[in-house]
Design a protein around this motif. Structure first.
Motif, short mmCIF file in Angstrom:
data_model
loop_
_atom_site.label_atom_id
_atom_site.label_comp_id
_atom_site.label_asym_id
_atom_site.label_seq_id
_atom_site.Cartn_x
_atom_site.Cartn_y
_atom_site.Cartn_z
N CYS A 50 28.34 99.81 -15.04
CA CYS A 50 29.55 98.67 -14.85
C CYS A 50 28.86 97.28 -13.47
O CYS A 50 29.77 97.61 -12.48
N ARG A 51 27.45 97.12 -13.13
CA ARG A 51 26.80 96.58 -12.19
C ARG A 51 27.51 95.47 -11.52
O ARG A 51 28.54 94.52 -11.89
N ILE A 52 27.42 95.67 -10.46
CA ILE A 52 28.37 94.60 -9.27
C ILE A 52 27.12 94.48 -8.37
O ILE A 52 26.38 95.23 -8.38
N PRO A 53 27.08 93.41 -7.81
CA PRO A 53 26.12 93.31 -6.27
C PRO A 53 26.52 94.27 -5.54
O PRO A 53 27.30 94.64 -5.10
N ALA A 54 25.10 94.92 -4.72
CA ALA A 54 25.52 95.72 -3.72
C ALA A 54 26.00 94.86 -2.19
O ALA A 54 25.17 93.77 -2.28
N CYS A 55 26.58 95.76 -2.34
CA CYS A 55 27.06 94.91 0.06
C CYS A 55 26.59 95.60 0.82
O CYS A 55 25.83 96.61 1.33
N LEU A 56 25.80 94.75 1.75
CA LEU A 56 24.93 94.95 2.56
C LEU A 56 25.58 94.68 3.79
O LEU A 56 24.50 95.58 4.83
#
Length: 320
Positions: free
Chosen positions: A93-99
């Motif tokens: 359940c992929r989400i974008p990494a928060c940088l």
């Protein structure tokens, strides 16, 4: 973009310079924009920045511009920032990494991994069964991962149409019977035994696809919070099928979701009880969203015979 924001992004990514690229989209009601930034001197060629700037006067596309609406939107961006900074998911359940993320005055900034670079560079305005199953698999794994987890720092009850946050739309409804039953429908959903964290805005537009369409990632977590997983499922299905497709395909797609959910939940979960309860909640969740639409935009294309039939079923069950 302010220099302090640029410095934050450069530091977070270890980049030497950046260039503002294309605007991906404007945020709802003029609350800012999402842009792609191109980087130099680091491993990441680009990042996506959600730049929220609260307007002096919001312009809602449907005319719902109120203090309550503004307060809800402000809270939604606070919740989304908290989500990205404090929660993580699995590859299924992929989400974008928060940088990076920051807020100052009437502005907020969330710096995210560019999913296009990660291989999720396709968007869909219409989908076939393969893509719908990929999204339902994402939802199943997401719901399994957070089953029984308290939505700390998120909306206590997720979704942007939750009754408690939509009194104006309820008041505007013409359907007296559904209007009178709205509180009971909300109560049934809130009192379900099996709760998870729901995405809260799981429409087709918030899924990013791989080239094959078999893998997806999800974005836009402004309304992430607690609740029954069926809320996400019904909203997703309604976002990509018309009434005839719903009548023809909804049950088989729901079966697929539960097949994926069974594979994803922990072994100690009483899956038979979970499935039994959530299948019962399907019509209630669908009717709950139908209630919001009737008050918010009575001419919306999603107000159709399929939705009305499920609503009649739910109203009948409440009378027993």
């Amino acid at each position: 973009m302010k220099q302090e924001y640029q410095d934050l992004i450069l530091q977070a990514c270890g980049a030497s310079s950046l260039r503002v690229g294309a605007k991906i989209q404007s945020l709802w009601s003029g609350y800012g924009e999402i842009v792609r930034l191109h980087l130099e001197g680091c491993e990441r060629p680009s990042v996506v920045v959600k730049h929220v700037k609260f307007p002096q006067e919001a312009e809602h596309p449907c005319g719902w511009t109120t203090d309550r609406s503004h307060t809800r939107k402000v809270r939604s961006y606070q919740v989304e920032t908290h989500w990205y900074q404090n929660y993580s998911t699995s590859p299924n359940c992929r989400i974008p990494a928060c940088l990076a993320a920051c807020s100052h005055g009437d502005e907020m900034l969330i710096v995210l991994e560019d999913l296009d670079v990660a291989g999720y560079d396709r968007r869909r305005t219409s989908v076939k069964d393969r893509e719908m199953r990929a999204c339902l698999s994402w939802l199943a794994h997401f719901h399994a991962l957070f089953l029984g987890v308290e939505p700390e720092g998120l909306w206590p009850v997720g979704t942007y149409w939750h009754l408690e946050t939509r009194p104006d739309e309820l008041e505007a409804m013409d359907d007296a019977e559904l209007k009178a039953a709205a509180g009971d429908i909300d109560r049934v959903l809130n009192e379900c035994r099996f709760k998870t964290v729901v995405h809260g805005d799981a429409k087709l537009a918030n899924f990013c696809f791989s080239q094959s369409g078999q893998k997806v990632a999800a974005v836009d977590f402004q309304y992430v919070g607690g609740g029954c997983g069926m809320k996400d499922v019904v909203y997703f299905l309604g976002s990509c099928m018309d009434e005839r497709e719903c009548e023809k395909k909804a049950q088989s797609l729901l079966d697929y979701y539960f097949t994926e959910l069974k594979l994803a939940v922990k072994k100690e979960v009483d899956f038979a009880a979970l499935e039994r309860e959530w299948r019962e909640m399907f019509a209630f969740a669908w009717t709950d969203f139908h209630r919001m639409l009737l008050g918010w935009m009575p001419g919306h294309w999603k107000i159709n015979c399929y939705s009305k039939q499920l609503t009649r079923e739910v109203l009948g069950k409440l009378k027993k």
